[in-house]
Motif scaffolding. Structure first.
Motif, short mmCIF file in Angstrom:
data_model
loop_
_atom_site.label_atom_id
_atom_site.label_comp_id
_atom_site.label_asym_id
_atom_site.label_seq_id
_atom_site.Cartn_x
_atom_site.Cartn_y
_atom_site.Cartn_z
N THR A 218 -6.00 0.38 -0.64
CA THR A 218 -6.39 -0.07 0.68
C THR A 218 -6.01 -1.55 0.78
N LYS A 219 -6.03 -2.05 1.99
CA LYS A 219 -5.74 -3.46 2.17
C LYS A 219 -6.89 -4.11 2.92
N GLU A 220 -7.12 -5.34 2.59
CA GLU A 220 -8.11 -6.16 3.27
C GLU A 220 -7.52 -7.54 3.43
N VAL A 221 -7.78 -8.17 4.55
CA VAL A 221 -7.37 -9.54 4.76
C VAL A 221 -8.62 -10.40 4.73
N LEU A 222 -8.64 -11.36 3.82
CA LEU A 222 -9.77 -12.27 3.66
C LEU A 222 -9.33 -13.66 4.09
N LEU A 223 -10.13 -14.28 4.90
CA LEU A 223 -9.84 -15.64 5.33
C LEU A 223 -10.90 -16.56 4.73
N SER A 224 -10.44 -17.55 3.99
CA SER A 224 -11.37 -18.45 3.33
C SER A 224 -10.64 -19.71 2.89
N GLU A 225 -11.37 -20.78 2.79
CA GLU A 225 -10.81 -22.00 2.22
C GLU A 225 -10.77 -21.92 0.70
N ASP A 226 -11.60 -21.08 0.10
CA ASP A 226 -11.62 -20.87 -1.34
C ASP A 226 -11.18 -19.43 -1.61
N VAL A 227 -9.88 -19.23 -1.64
CA VAL A 227 -9.32 -17.89 -1.73
C VAL A 227 -9.74 -17.16 -3.00
N PRO A 228 -9.64 -17.76 -4.19
CA PRO A 228 -10.07 -17.03 -5.38
C PRO A 228 -11.53 -16.58 -5.29
N ARG A 229 -12.42 -17.44 -4.83
CA ARG A 229 -13.84 -17.08 -4.73
C ARG A 229 -14.03 -15.95 -3.73
N ALA A 230 -13.33 -15.99 -2.59
CA ALA A 230 -13.45 -14.93 -1.59
C ALA A 230 -13.00 -13.59 -2.16
N LEU B 127 -7.75 -4.62 -9.21
CA LEU B 127 -7.37 -5.65 -8.26
C LEU B 127 -5.93 -6.02 -8.55
N GLY B 128 -5.08 -5.91 -7.54
CA GLY B 128 -3.69 -6.29 -7.70
C GLY B 128 -3.34 -7.40 -6.74
N VAL C 120 0.84 -1.20 0.00
CA VAL C 120 0.00 0.00 0.00
C VAL C 120 0.88 1.25 0.00
N THR C 121 1.93 1.23 0.80
CA THR C 121 2.85 2.37 0.86
C THR C 121 3.54 2.60 -0.48
#
Length: 87
Positions: free
Chosen positions: A34-46, A59-60, A23-24
């Motif tokens: 911005t940053k977001e942390v997503l927790l999921s077993e299906d990362v691409p779908r999340a 989306l990067g 981000v910096t």
């Protein structure tokens, strides 16, 4: 996923610092990020679902390459995004 465990907190701190650096770096280049942390077993779908419900236009992501049988059996997040994203 077990927040509060020492190894979990340490790994999340590493991920958070990594994302902060990205981000910096983007901000230094004049981009808003911005940053977001997503927790999921299906990362691409999340990621795709998050992108669809957010007001974002880019989306990067960074990835490392899997090779041989691991890639065939497990796939990659990048491949999942490439095949599943509507954009």
């Amino acid at each position: 996923m077990q927040p509060g465990l020492p190894w979990w907190d340490a790994e999340m701190a590493v991920a958070d610092a990594y994302l902060d650096r990205g981000v910096t770096l983007l901000a230094k280049g004049g981009l808003s990020a911005t940053k977001e942390v997503l927790l999921s077993e299906d990362v691409p779908r999340a990621i795709i679902d998050y992108f669809a419900r957010s007001e974002v236009d880019r989306l990067g992501f960074a990835t490392h390459g899997r090779v041989a049988i691991r890639r065939v059996m497990l796939g990659t997040v990048a491949e999942g995004l490439w095949r599943g994203a509507p954009l």
